[in-house]
Design a protein around this motif. Structure first.
Motif, PDB file in Angstrom:
ATOM      1  N   LYS A  17      10.997  -1.435 -17.148  1.00 55.04           N
ATOM      2  CA  LYS A  17      10.653  -2.858 -17.248  1.00 55.04           C
ATOM      3  C   LYS A  17      10.867  -3.557 -15.908  1.00 55.04           C
ATOM      4  O   LYS A  17      10.011  -4.324 -15.440  1.00 55.04           O
ATOM      5  N   ALA A  18      12.009  -3.297 -15.284  1.00 53.96           N
ATOM      6  CA  ALA A  18      12.342  -3.955 -14.025  1.00 53.96           C
ATOM      7  C   ALA A  18      11.420  -3.510 -12.895  1.00 53.96           C
ATOM      8  O   ALA A  18      10.974  -4.336 -12.080  1.00 53.96           O
ATOM      9  N   VAL A  19      11.127  -2.220 -12.840  1.00 56.08           N
ATOM     10  CA  VAL A  19      10.246  -1.707 -11.789  1.00 56.08           C
ATOM     11  C   VAL A  19       8.847  -2.294 -11.932  1.00 56.08           C
ATOM     12  O   VAL A  19       8.218  -2.674 -10.943  1.00 56.08           O
ATOM     13  N   ASP A  20       8.363  -2.377 -13.163  1.00 51.47           N
ATOM     14  CA  ASP A  20       7.030  -2.977 -13.388  1.00 51.47           C
ATOM     15  C   ASP A  20       6.978  -4.432 -12.937  1.00 51.47           C
ATOM     16  O   ASP A  20       6.025  -4.878 -12.305  1.00 51.47           O
ATOM     17  N   VAL A  21       8.027  -5.173 -13.267  1.00 46.95           N
ATOM     18  CA  VAL A  21       8.106  -6.581 -12.849  1.00 46.95           C
ATOM     19  C   VAL A  21       8.164  -6.662 -11.332  1.00 46.95           C
ATOM     20  O   VAL A  21       7.494  -7.505 -10.706  1.00 46.95           O
ATOM     21  N   PHE A  22       8.929  -5.794 -10.711  1.00 47.26           N
ATOM     22  CA  PHE A  22       9.067  -5.795  -9.252  1.00 47.26           C
ATOM     23  C   PHE A  22       7.711  -5.521  -8.590  1.00 47.26           C
ATOM     24  O   PHE A  22       7.312  -6.226  -7.654  1.00 47.26           O
ATOM     25  N   LEU A  23       7.016  -4.494  -9.079  1.00 39.20           N
ATOM     26  CA  LEU A  23       5.737  -4.126  -8.458  1.00 39.20           C
ATOM     27  C   LEU A  23       4.672  -5.205  -8.679  1.00 39.20           C
ATOM     28  O   LEU A  23       3.803  -5.420  -7.836  1.00 39.20           O
ATOM     29  N   ASP A  24       4.743  -5.900  -9.806  1.00 43.68           N
ATOM     30  CA  ASP A  24       3.789  -6.971 -10.085  1.00 43.68           C
ATOM     31  C   ASP A  24       4.000  -8.175  -9.175  1.00 43.68           C
ATOM     32  O   ASP A  24       3.086  -9.000  -9.008  1.00 43.68           O
ATOM     33  N   ASN A  25       5.201  -8.268  -8.604  1.00 43.01           N
ATOM     34  CA  ASN A  25       5.517  -9.449  -7.781  1.00 43.01           C
ATOM     35  C   ASN A  25       5.665  -9.124  -6.296  1.00 43.01           C
ATOM     36  O   ASN A  25       6.106  -9.980  -5.534  1.00 43.01           O
ATOM     37  N   GLU A  61       0.815  -1.216   0.000  1.00 46.78           N
ATOM     38  CA  GLU A  61       0.000   0.000   0.000  1.00 46.78           C
ATOM     39  C   GLU A  61       0.858   1.281   0.000  1.00 46.78           C
ATOM     40  O   GLU A  61       0.367   2.368  -0.309  1.00 46.78           O
ATOM     41  N   GLU A  62       2.117   1.148   0.373  1.00 48.60           N
ATOM     42  CA  GLU A  62       2.991   2.323   0.395  1.00 48.60           C
ATOM     43  C   GLU A  62       3.744   2.513  -0.915  1.00 48.60           C
ATOM     44  O   GLU A  62       4.403   3.530  -1.123  1.00 48.60           O
ATOM     45  N   LEU A  63       3.649   1.529  -1.799  1.00 48.49           N
ATOM     46  CA  LEU A  63       4.368   1.611  -3.068  1.00 48.49           C
ATOM     47  C   LEU A  63       3.505   2.330  -4.109  1.00 48.49           C
ATOM     48  O   LEU A  63       3.014   1.750  -5.071  1.00 48.49           O
ATOM     49  N   ASP A  64       3.305   3.628  -3.889  1.00 44.72           N
ATOM     50  CA  ASP A  64       2.478   4.430  -4.777  1.00 44.72           C
ATOM     51  C   ASP A  64       3.304   5.031  -5.914  1.00 44.72           C
ATOM     52  O   ASP A  64       4.469   4.688  -6.101  1.00 44.72           O
ATOM     53  N   TYR A  65       2.690   5.929  -6.682  1.00 44.34           N
ATOM     54  CA  TYR A  65       3.355   6.556  -7.836  1.00 44.34           C
ATOM     55  C   TYR A  65       4.633   7.286  -7.405  1.00 44.34           C
ATOM     56  O   TYR A  65       5.677   7.183  -8.061  1.00 44.34           O
ATOM     57  N   LYS A  66       4.547   7.994  -6.297  1.00 43.75           N
ATOM     58  CA  LYS A  66       5.695   8.755  -5.812  1.00 43.75           C
ATOM     59  C   LYS A  66       6.854   7.821  -5.465  1.00 43.75           C
ATOM     60  O   LYS A  66       8.018   8.100  -5.769  1.00 43.75           O
ATOM     61  N   LYS A 122       7.339   4.865  -6.727  1.00 46.12           N
ATOM     62  CA  LYS A 122       7.822   4.299  -7.989  1.00 46.12           C
ATOM     63  C   LYS A 122       8.811   5.245  -8.654  1.00 46.12           C
ATOM     64  O   LYS A 122       9.850   4.821  -9.164  1.00 46.12           O
ATOM     65  N   GLN A 123       8.476   6.543  -8.660  1.00 45.04           N
ATOM     66  CA  GLN A 123       9.380   7.526  -9.245  1.00 45.04           C
ATOM     67  C   GLN A 123      10.702   7.599  -8.479  1.00 45.04           C
ATOM     68  O   GLN A 123      11.772   7.786  -9.058  1.00 45.04           O
ATOM     69  N   LYS A 124      10.603   7.421  -7.185  1.00 50.40           N
ATOM     70  CA  LYS A 124      11.796   7.426  -6.337  1.00 50.40           C
ATOM     71  C   LYS A 124      12.695   6.239  -6.674  1.00 50.40           C
ATOM     72  O   LYS A 124      13.921   6.360  -6.744  1.00 50.40           O
ATOM     73  N   MET A 125      12.053   5.074  -6.883  1.00 53.33           N
ATOM     74  CA  MET A 125      12.809   3.879  -7.281  1.00 53.33           C
ATOM     75  C   MET A 125      13.536   4.107  -8.600  1.00 53.33           C
ATOM     76  O   MET A 125      14.718   3.792  -8.746  1.00 53.33           O
ATOM     77  N   MET A 126      12.802   4.646  -9.565  1.00 56.62           N
ATOM     78  CA  MET A 126      13.368   4.849 -10.893  1.00 56.62           C
ATOM     79  C   MET A 126      14.527   5.847 -10.857  1.00 56.62           C
ATOM     80  O   MET A 126      15.549   5.658 -11.518  1.00 56.62           O
ATOM     81  N   ALA A 127      14.364   6.903 -10.071  1.00 50.87           N
ATOM     82  CA  ALA A 127      15.430   7.905  -9.962  1.00 50.87           C
ATOM     83  C   ALA A 127      16.681   7.291  -9.331  1.00 50.87           C
ATOM     84  O   ALA A 127      17.813   7.584  -9.746  1.00 50.87           O
ATOM     85  N   TYR A 128      16.472   6.444  -8.335  1.00 49.86           N
ATOM     86  CA  TYR A 128      17.591   5.788  -7.653  1.00 49.86           C
ATOM     87  C   TYR A 128      18.382   4.920  -8.630  1.00 49.86           C
ATOM     88  O   TYR A 128      19.618   4.974  -8.680  1.00 49.86           O
ATOM     89  N   MET A 129      17.675   4.139  -9.434  1.00 48.73           N
ATOM     90  CA  MET A 129      18.361   3.253 -10.379  1.00 48.73           C
ATOM     91  C   MET A 129      18.986   4.032 -11.535  1.00 48.73           C
ATOM     92  O   MET A 129      20.024   3.654 -12.067  1.00 48.73           O
ATOM     93  N   TYR A 130      18.360   5.143 -11.906  1.00 59.31           N
ATOM     94  CA  TYR A 130      18.918   5.981 -12.981  1.00 59.31           C
ATOM     95  C   TYR A 130      20.267   6.549 -12.553  1.00 59.31           C
ATOM     96  O   TYR A 130      21.204   6.631 -13.353  1.00 59.31           O
ATOM     97  N   ARG A 131      20.360   6.927 -11.295  1.00 61.04           N
ATOM     98  CA  ARG A 131      21.632   7.448 -10.771  1.00 61.04           C
ATOM     99  C   ARG A 131      22.704   6.368 -10.766  1.00 61.04           C
ATOM    100  O   ARG A 131      23.899   6.676 -10.746  1.00 61.04           O
ATOM    101  N   LYS A 132      22.287   5.114 -10.771  1.00 66.70           N
ATOM    102  CA  LYS A 132      23.231   3.994 -10.811  1.00 66.70           C
ATOM    103  C   LYS A 132      23.756   3.746 -12.227  1.00 66.70           C
ATOM    104  O   LYS A 132      24.651   2.918 -12.421  1.00 66.70           O
ATOM    105  N   GLY A 133      23.150   4.449 -13.207  1.00 66.23           N
ATOM    106  CA  GLY A 133      23.662   4.336 -14.570  1.00 66.23           C
ATOM    107  C   GLY A 133      22.856   3.457 -15.498  1.00 66.23           C
ATOM    108  O   GLY A 133      23.283   3.196 -16.634  1.00 66.23           O
TER     109      GLY A 133
END
Length: 213
Positions: free
Chosen positions: A204-212, A178-183, A185-196
């Protein structure tokens, strides 16, 4: 051309005060021990024969080759790293080139092999961009890096996606659904983007993660 020894100075970081840096025509030429200065008649403010210069470089080529071999016994070096190491010991360019030719000929140093081994070892821990940046900082030719990366990731197309998934599970796996909202998700994506990682792979990976979750 006249070869004039314009100065002979101590090497500050030398382990032995017996080694001196010789300047010829105001340019650093090579480093010799005190005994070698006498052997080759190297004296400050005096000329040095062309034959003696040639003999010195030949002698230092053998020494540089031994030094290179000893360095490579302990760890792998890229060509650029090895050159930098030898330059720190004030070997002349000709001696460094001779040493490189020897170790390359016998396969002791190989930038392509170095890159392939590094990618295989780090692909499960670092993004492609991080790997590429590291190898460039090591002085490896861009073409060698790109070719090796293309070859590896064409055979391991899901490697980065799996790495992102693994990272997300460790960092966000305990967060309630219930805490994994849009905000978040964006935080996750930004974190991984900074990783390169690329945004396409991240999505793709975030969608798979949230689905599971």
């Amino acid at each position: 051309m006249d070869y004039i020894v314009t100065s002979i100075v101590d090497i500050k970081h030398s382990y032995s005060n017996k080694k001196k840096l010789v300047y010829i025509n105001y340019e650093p030429a090579f480093a010799l021990y005190n005994k070698e200065l006498k052997t080759y008649n190297v004296k400050e403010n005096e000329a040095i024969s062309e034959q003696n210069c040639s003999d010195i470089v030949q002698m230092l080529s053998k020494r540089a080759t031994v030094r290179a071999m000893n360095l490579l016994k302990n760890k792998d070096y890229t060509q650029k790293e090895l050159v930098n190491k030898l330059e720190l010991s004030y070997y002349p360019k000709k001696s460094i080139d001779d040493a490189l030719k020897y170790v390359e000929h016998y396969g002791y140093i190989n930038d392509k092999r170095y890159v392939e081994n590094y990618i295989a070892f780090k692909a499960s821990k670092k993004s492609r961009k991080q790997i590429e940046q590291f190898l460039k900082e090591k002085g490896v030719d861009s073409d060698i890096i790109e070719s090796a990366l293309e070859a590896y990731y064409s055979d391991s197309s899901e490697c980065e996606e799996n790495l992102i998934l693994s990272t997300l599970k460790k960092k966000y796996g305990n967060i309630p659904m219930e805490e994994l909202d849009y905000k978040q998700k964006q935080k996750m994506m930004a974190y991984m983007y900074r990783k390169g990682f690329s945004m396409d792979t991240i999505r793709k990976a975030v969608d798979v993660f949230l689905d599971n979750v």
